[in-house]
Design a protein around this motif. Structure first.
Motif, short mmCIF file in Angstrom:
data_model
loop_
_atom_site.label_atom_id
_atom_site.label_comp_id
_atom_site.label_asym_id
_atom_site.label_seq_id
_atom_site.Cartn_x
_atom_site.Cartn_y
_atom_site.Cartn_z
N GLU A 58 -7.74 14.48 -4.98
CA GLU A 58 -7.75 13.18 -5.67
C GLU A 58 -8.92 13.04 -6.65
O GLU A 58 -8.89 12.18 -7.54
N SER A 72 -0.02 4.20 0.79
CA SER A 72 -0.28 4.98 2.01
C SER A 72 0.60 4.52 3.17
O SER A 72 1.07 5.33 3.97
N GLN A 95 0.83 -1.20 0.00
CA GLN A 95 0.00 0.00 0.00
C GLN A 95 0.87 1.25 0.00
O GLN A 95 1.74 1.40 0.87
N THR A 109 -4.18 11.51 -6.50
CA THR A 109 -4.10 10.78 -5.23
C THR A 109 -2.79 11.06 -4.49
O THR A 109 -2.78 11.18 -3.26
N ALA A 141 4.09 5.82 2.61
CA ALA A 141 4.15 7.25 2.87
C ALA A 141 4.16 7.55 4.37
O ALA A 141 4.88 8.45 4.83
N GLU A 142 3.39 6.80 5.14
CA GLU A 142 3.39 6.98 6.60
C GLU A 142 4.74 6.57 7.19
O GLU A 142 5.27 7.23 8.10
N THR A 189 -2.48 13.81 -1.80
CA THR A 189 -3.05 13.66 -0.47
C THR A 189 -2.09 13.01 0.52
O THR A 189 -2.41 12.90 1.70
N LEU A 190 -0.93 12.56 0.06
CA LEU A 190 0.03 11.90 0.95
C LEU A 190 0.66 12.93 1.90
O LEU A 190 0.80 14.10 1.56
#
Length: 283
Positions: free
Chosen positions: A260, A148, A146, A231, A151-152, A234-235
């Motif tokens: 997004e 996301s 993923q 998209t 990115a986290e 939004t990170l």
């Protein structure tokens, strides 16, 4: 109440936005599937179900994106039209940012650069560096499926363990570049770099590349405002890294709310612009 659906069928994700009275965002969602047709019909069905929207309230469906070429008939019997993807990107970026002119950067699987002016929208070019790059390298380098999650993880990483910085090769600043500016992405990759450090380097590589190309794309234009949508916008790291790049090149990056869904929203608004202007809309 009549609702228009804007659907952006991308290379890996389908995004759908329901607009009331041409401009009010009523609902939105995105789905991922390797089959674009399944993705399209699944997105429509899911949005209607989750928002208790009867099919009869949908007056038009407006498609855009690379996957829209696969659709040759009305969806669920609802009048279905198509809008050029780059016009949808430009219109959506300007609308969400409340601008009249800007360079709009759409960060999807790849990245597209669109000059949005009063006279119309022009595709300046694109880059293969985008969300697909981040997804693929995250799987290979981080074992993260993923984006996301990668990115986290990057938010906890130490970039100096991965990137060669100006301060590593100079005793001070070089011209207008501070010692913290990246001289080479992954140019100082330590063997003991942690997983989070690799994630930070990867995210930095993607956003710096996109950001620099965006700045270069408006060198010949007096307008130095860049709307970043898609998209990737939004990170967590997007705003910080793009603003850092912008400060080096004298440009301003804006990331609007609902970034997004910019292309899906832009498709609907552009459709009505063309319809009101008496232009032929394509079904």
């Amino acid at each position: 109440m009549e609702v228009t659906l804007g659907i952006d069928i991308g290379g890996s994700t389908t995004k759908i936005a329901a607009l009331l009275d041409r401009k009010q965002l009523l609902a939105s969602l995105q789905v991922e599937t390797p089959d674009q047709i399944t993705s399209l019909y699944g997105a429509v069905g899911k949005l209607l179900y989750e928002n208790s929207l009867p099919l009869e309230q949908i007056s038009e469906i407006v498609l855009t994106g690379v996957g829209s070429t696969h659709i040759r008939e009305d969806i669920y019997g609802i009048p279905t039209y198509k809008v050029d993807e780059f016009s949808a990107i430009g219109c959506g970026g300007l609308t969400l940012c409340g601008l009249k002119e800007a360079t709009v950067v759409s960060m999807g699987t790849g990245t597209a650069f669109v000059r949005a002016e009063r006279s119309g929208y022009r595709h300046l070019g694109g880059s293969g560096v985008g969300g697909g790059t981040l997804a693929g390298l995250s799987r290979q380098l981080l074992n993260e499926t993923q984006v996301s999650a990668a990115a986290e993880l990057a938010e906890r990483g130490n970039l100096s363990q991965v990137d060669l910085l100006v301060g590593d090769i100079s005793a001070g600043s070089v011209a207008s570049l501070s010692p913290e500016v990246t001289a080479a992405n992954f140019g100082k990759l330590h063997s003991h770099a942690a997983k989070a450090d690799l994630a930070a380097g990867l995210v930095n590589l993607v956003f710096q590349t996109i950001g620099v190309l965006a700045c270069f794309s408006c060198l010949d234009w007096e307008n130095k405002t860049i709307a970043a949508v898609g998209t990737l916008a939004t990170l967590p790291s997007a705003k910080r890294i793009l603003e850092e790049v912008g400060s080096l090149h004298g440009t301003t990056f804006l990331i609007p709310e609902n970034a997004e869904y910019a292309t899906a929203i832009g498709a609907v608004i552009q459709f009505f612009h063309e319809k009101d202007d008496g232009k032929k809309v394509h079904s």
